[in-house]
Every structure is written in C-alpha cells, then in structure tokens.
Scaffold this active site. Structure first.
Site, PDB file in Angstrom:
ATOM      1  N   LYS A 280       0.838  -1.203   0.000  1.00  0.00           N
ATOM      2  CA  LYS A 280       0.000   0.000   0.000  1.00  0.00           C
ATOM      3  C   LYS A 280       0.869   1.247   0.000  1.00  0.00           C
ATOM      4  O   LYS A 280       2.022   1.210   0.443  1.00  0.00           O
ATOM      5  CB  LYS A 280      -0.856   0.029   1.280  1.00  0.00           C
ATOM      6  CG  LYS A 280      -1.993  -0.967   1.302  1.00  0.00           C
ATOM      7  CD  LYS A 280      -2.796  -0.823   2.588  1.00  0.00           C
ATOM      8  CE  LYS A 280      -3.915  -1.837   2.664  1.00  0.00           C
ATOM      9  NZ  LYS A 280      -4.971  -1.664   1.669  1.00  0.00           N
ATOM     10  N   ARG A 354     -10.258 -11.648   1.824  1.00  0.00           N
ATOM     11  CA  ARG A 354     -11.055 -12.745   1.258  1.00  0.00           C
ATOM     12  C   ARG A 354     -10.272 -14.072   1.292  1.00  0.00           C
ATOM     13  O   ARG A 354     -10.865 -15.144   1.378  1.00  0.00           O
ATOM     14  CB  ARG A 354     -11.513 -12.377  -0.168  1.00  0.00           C
ATOM     15  CG  ARG A 354     -10.407 -12.167  -1.153  1.00  0.00           C
ATOM     16  CD  ARG A 354     -10.830 -11.326  -2.355  1.00  0.00           C
ATOM     17  NE  ARG A 354     -10.828  -9.891  -2.058  1.00  0.00           N
ATOM     18  CZ  ARG A 354     -11.121  -8.945  -2.941  1.00  0.00           C
ATOM     19  NH1 ARG A 354     -11.468  -9.256  -4.171  1.00  0.00           N
ATOM     20  NH2 ARG A 354     -11.076  -7.670  -2.607  1.00  0.00           N
TER      21      ARG A 354
HETATM   22  N1  BES Z   1      -8.026  -3.833   4.368  1.00  0.00           N
HETATM   23  C1  BES Z   1      -8.233  -3.419   3.044  1.00  0.00           C
HETATM   24  C2  BES Z   1      -9.546  -2.669   2.846  1.00  0.00           C
HETATM   25  C3  BES Z   1      -9.679  -1.359   3.578  1.00  0.00           C
HETATM   26  C4  BES Z   1      -9.469  -0.181   2.912  1.00  0.00           C
HETATM   27  C5  BES Z   1     -10.086  -1.327   4.882  1.00  0.00           C
HETATM   28  C6  BES Z   1      -9.621   1.012   3.569  1.00  0.00           C
HETATM   29  C7  BES Z   1     -10.236  -0.129   5.536  1.00  0.00           C
HETATM   30  C8  BES Z   1     -10.015   1.045   4.877  1.00  0.00           C
HETATM   31  C9  BES Z   1      -8.252  -4.632   2.107  1.00  0.00           C
HETATM   32  O1  BES Z   1      -7.476  -5.701   2.489  1.00  0.00           O
HETATM   33  C10 BES Z   1      -7.706  -4.161   0.795  1.00  0.00           C
HETATM   34  O2  BES Z   1      -6.593  -3.773   0.757  1.00  0.00           O
HETATM   35  N2  BES Z   1      -8.544  -4.192  -0.231  1.00  0.00           N
HETATM   36  C11 BES Z   1      -8.162  -3.754  -1.514  1.00  0.00           C
HETATM   37  C12 BES Z   1      -8.693  -4.734  -2.531  1.00  0.00           C
HETATM   38  C13 BES Z   1      -8.145  -4.523  -3.910  1.00  0.00           C
HETATM   39  C14 BES Z   1      -6.679  -4.869  -3.940  1.00  0.00           C
HETATM   40  C15 BES Z   1      -8.922  -5.397  -4.861  1.00  0.00           C
HETATM   41  C16 BES Z   1      -8.754  -2.366  -1.749  1.00  0.00           C
HETATM   42  O3  BES Z   1      -9.879  -2.113  -1.288  1.00  0.00           O
HETATM   43  O4  BES Z   1      -8.086  -1.535  -2.317  1.00  0.00           O
HETATM   44 ZN    ZN Z   2      -5.455  -5.510   1.883  1.00  0.00          ZN
END
Ligand code: BES
Ligand code: ZN
Ligand code: ZN
Length: 497
Positions: A280, A354
């Site tokens: 990230k 997931r």
């Molecule tokens: N933990 C994150 C989702 C999240 C985002 C939680 C902001 C709280 C605040 C999750 O694991 C994630 O990173 N999801 C990705 C999925 C994508 C790579 C398909 C996302 O939402 O960007």
């Molecule tokens: Zn994630």
C-alpha cells in the site's frame, strides 16, 4: 458509570444536571417543557424566542442555577424532528448528554427518559432504556489509552433515567441489556484501537481466551501446523510474509437446551495490512491496524451473547494474520489451494481479507454452521459506494439478509444491500486456477463478496463490509473519533432477538 432508573418527581432528584429534550420548532407551551419553563421562570421560552435554541438534533443549551428543581444545572438537548424521533435518537441524545456532562466535570445527571415527554413517538420503555444506556456508555469511550498526560477526565458516577411513571421491571431489564451490549462494543473498540505492535494474532487469540474464560465460552485456537493439516493454503499464504504466526480463533456458545441451528459469525482479523508485496501507499497506512475490526467485533458479540444466553448455538470464527511483505511473502501470480479444494490465483496480495475468510468459512461449515454471517473491513470500494454512513450487506439468501437488516434496524445501525448476481462472476475468472482474488476496478465490494460466495455454497450467508464504518474520522457530540464498534449491536440483536 452506574445507571439507575428513578420513577417519581424528577424535580426532586439531587444531581449535577437535569437533561431534557425538545423537538425542533417545539414551544414550551404544554407538557414537560411547559412545566420546566414555569419552574425556571421562563428560561426555555426565552431561549426559543431569541433563536438561541431551536431543538435541532445535536443542539444544546446549558443553564446554570435554573431554580425550581434540585438539579444544579439544566441541559436542554435538541431532539430533532418530532416525526423522525425513534430509539436511535434516544441513543444519540443520551450520548450527547453523557459526553457533555463529562466535559463539565459532573458526577451525576438525570436524563429525563424520553417516553416521559415524547409520547407521540410511542417508544417502548424497555427499548428506550436500553438505547439510553447504550448511548451513554458508548459515548464515554475515548481512544486516548496511551496518553500519559492530558487524558480525558471522567468524574461521572451516575446517570439517572428519570420519569414520573412507567414499568420498573422493563426499565431495569432494558438498562441491563443496554449495559451488556455497550460494554461489549466498547471492548471491541479497545481491541481495535490497540496498535499492531501490541495486537498481534497471538494477542488477539489471548484476548479471545480471556473473554472465553470470563463469560463461559468454549475456546479453540488452531496453530499453523493444524491449519496446514486442514489444507488452509489460502489463509497460510497470507500469513507467510510475517514473522507473527497466524491463529484461527474459534469461540463457541452452546445453549442449555439443544438446538439444531448453529449461527457462525466469521470476522476478518488482519492485525496489520501492509498490502504485502502489492504494498500500500504509506500515506494513511497506520490506519490498517483496524483491519481486524471484524475479528474484534466477533469476539465482542460472543461476549454479549454469552451473557444474554439465546437458545441457539453460536460460533465465533476469527482468522487472525498479519499481512506483511517479508522475504517469504507470497507473490502476485502465486496459486494457493484453499481448504475447500478450490485453487486461487493471487493477483493482488492486498486483497488478503477474502483469502483468509474463505478458509475460515470452510472451517465454520465443517463445524456445522447452518447460517453464516461474516464481517470484514474488506474493500476501500465500499466507502466509494456508501461513504462512512452505511455498512454494505450482500449474501446468497434474501431471507437471511432480511433478518440481518431487521436486526440492524432494531439495533439502530445502518445496512444497505448491494446486488450479488452471477454477472459479477466473470470478473473473478482465472486462466490458471478456479478463481482469482481480485475482479478489477469495477464493483470492488461486490466482486470481493462474490469471491466469498464461492466458498459458502448453499448455506444461508450474509456478508457485511465494514471498511467504511469501522473507524470514525470525525468526532460527533455523542461519539469519539476512532473505532466505532459497528455491528456489535446488530449481531447481538440478530442472535438474541
Ligand atoms: N483492508 C483493506 C480494505 C480497507 C481499505 C479497509 C480502507 C479499511 C479502509 C483490504 O485488504 C484491501 O486492501 N482491499 C483492496 C482490494 C483490492 C486490492 C482489490 C482495496 O480495497 O483496495
Ligand atoms: Zn489488503
Ligand atoms: Zn485488509
């Protein structure tokens, strides 16, 4: 803070403040407001006349030495529009009252119980007492655990729910239930608020163990070797980039009389989400400590369930891992085999929620779940769709989804259903494996849920995406910034009615 219900003359109550509500546009011409106005020599009428106080929700006016009552102060709170007033308004008003009075260094206040003045709202007295108790206790949570100075001071010892008459037993049981639920939600918020150097998967399992011991739940914690034997390659794939060992936490509640039904609550427990190799951006990454909110909420709901003792079996299943980009981390393109036997192409290591939930769902099914509800901070996309207002709900069984939505309404939480029809399956097709873990830019919340659906099969299942609602960026008069504990109330209401 102790919460007492007092039936009798509210003006005789010795306390730091009497707290009363007024609807938007209301005039102190009849009922309780007229009485207070008379006793105080027209204080309310004058506040209304000058426009200083209009009764809009979250508005307040604080009157020193009002006279005509034993309370030393009078706090008037806006109750909002009369036609919109409900138990959730009571929750918010009690929260605003408690936070405001704490700020005034008060020790006690009497909250004039809304059924005593909002007759038109027809609030059942027990539900209203529960809501007031929840609102007050939830409002006093603050995330400043690690402050060594300037900590929020709290001198509040007593909130009195005051009314001239009513069913004392209903009041008492409403207060008890409200306390159990609010304390569970605040426990979840405490756990969510902990930084990731403290709240590791091991520590989360320890918290679950403490909870099990205190409230009489059965606990099982699966270690990595055991998960490997069970074939949980998807969960373990996420954990392998971290030095912290993964844990699969299982809490079990069994009712006295045998029941055929087993509700499984499955909560995402990623104690920190760096994104893994699909790392990230660093801006705001500190927030990813709350990626275990679903897991903490599951443990908290089990704690309340153990106290409220419903007549159904309940499982709380929390896959707990840390998603790190270590030397042994999984790579984009890796293919893992899940416990279900399905193979997964890991396109993006940041779509890890997931990957752990699918194995946890398979395990819940193995343990005999007849209905499943999972909750997870799963996608950033849910905030794009619904902001920080609604939790998204999706599932494979409309009846079960409707039950969860009905529970959320009783609990005063907001859920909004998104579609989950087969057109979306296209987006998660993989060339090399049975399924891939991301579905592209479009409908991110739906494709994430679709992925999970493939592992649920035909068990009635509902999925709650709490990524937008688990953390409150801006404080409110009735609520601190930080973890919200969202869905603890909904889950308890779902299981316990
Ligand atoms: N933990 C994150 C989702 C999240 C985002 C939680 C902001 C709280 C605040 C999750 O694991 C994630 O990173 N999801 C990705 C999925 C994508 C790579 C398909 C996302 O939402 O960007
Ligand atoms: Zn994630
Ligand atoms: Zn995550």
């Amino acid at each position: 803070m102790e919460i007492k219900a007092i039936l009798g003359n509210i003006y005789e109550i010795e306390c730091d403040a009497l707290v009363a509500g007024m609807f938007e546009g209301e005039k102190p011409e009849e009922g309780l407001l007229a009485e207070i106005d008379n006793r105080t020599g027209g204080v309310i009428a004058s506040l209304v006349e000058t426009g200083e106080f209009t009764g809009k929700s979250a508005e307040s006016a604080y009157i020193h030495n009002p006279g005509g009552m034993k309370a030393r102060r009078l706090l008037l709170l806006g109750a909002g529009k009369q036609e919109e007033f409900n138990t959730d308004s009571v929750r918010k008003m009690a929260g605003t009252a408690a936070r405001t009075m704490r700020g005034k260094k008060a020790r006690s206040f009497a909250f004039v119980h809304p059924p005593a003045w909002a007759a038109s709202a027809e609030l059942p007295i027990g539900e209203s007492a529960q809501a007031a108790t929840e609102g007050a206790l939830l409002s006093l949570f603050d995330p400043d655990k690690y402050h060594t100075s300037d900590k929020t001071e709290n001198h509040l010892e007593t909130m009195i729910l005051a009314a001239s008459n009513g069913d004392a037993d209903a009041l008492k049981s409403g207060v008890e239930r409200g306390r159990i639920i609010a304390e569970a939600a605040n426990f979840a918020r405490d756990v969510i608020n902990e930084p990731s150097n403290v709240m590791t998967p091991t520590e989360l399992a320890r918290k679950a163990g403490e909870t099990a011991k205190s409230y009489g739940l059965e606990l099982e914690v699966l270690e990595e070797a055991h998960m490997k034997d069970l074939g949980m390659g998807s969960l373990l794939g996420v954990a392998q980039g971290s030095a912290e060992p993964a844990k699969l936490i299982v809490l079990r509640y069994t009712p006295k009389a045998a029941s055929d039904e087993t509700i499984a609550i499955v909560g995402k427990g990623v104690t920190f989400d760096t994104g893994g190799i699909s790392i990230k951006a660093s801006d705001g990454m500190e927030k990813m400590k709350y990626d275990m909110a679903g897991g903490a909420t599951t443990i908290a709901a089990m704690r309340a369930i153990a106290q409220l003792k419903p007549a159904v079996n309940v499982l709380g299943v929390v896959p707990a891992v840390e998603n790190m980009p270590g030397g042994r981390a999984q790579r984009p393109g890796d293919v893992v085999r899940s416990m279900s036997g399905k193979t997964i192409e890991v396109i993006n290591t940041d779509a890890e929620g997931r990957l752990i939930l699918c194995d946890a769902i398979s395990y819940a099914r193995k343990l005999g779940a007849t209905k499943i509800v999972d909750l997870a901070t799963l996608t950033g996309a849910v905030s794009v769709a619904l902001g920080d207002v609604y939790v998204a709900i999706l599932g494979n069984n409309q009846e079960w989804i409707d039950e969860v939505i009905a529970a959320s309404k009783r609990a005063g939480e907001k859920l909004w259903q998104l579609p989950l029809t087969s057109e979306y399956r296209e987006q998660i097709k993989s060339e090399i494996a049975d399924i891939k873990n991301v579905g592209g830019r479009k409908a991110g919340t739906i494709t994430a849920a679709y992925f999970l659906r493939e592992f649920v099969d035909d068990v009635p299942w509902a999925h709650l995406d709490i990524a937008g609602t688990a953390w409150n960026e801006n404080g409110k008069p009735h609520l601190a910034v930080g973890p919200t504990g969202v869905c603890v109330r909904t889950l308890v209401s779902l299981v316990c009615g």
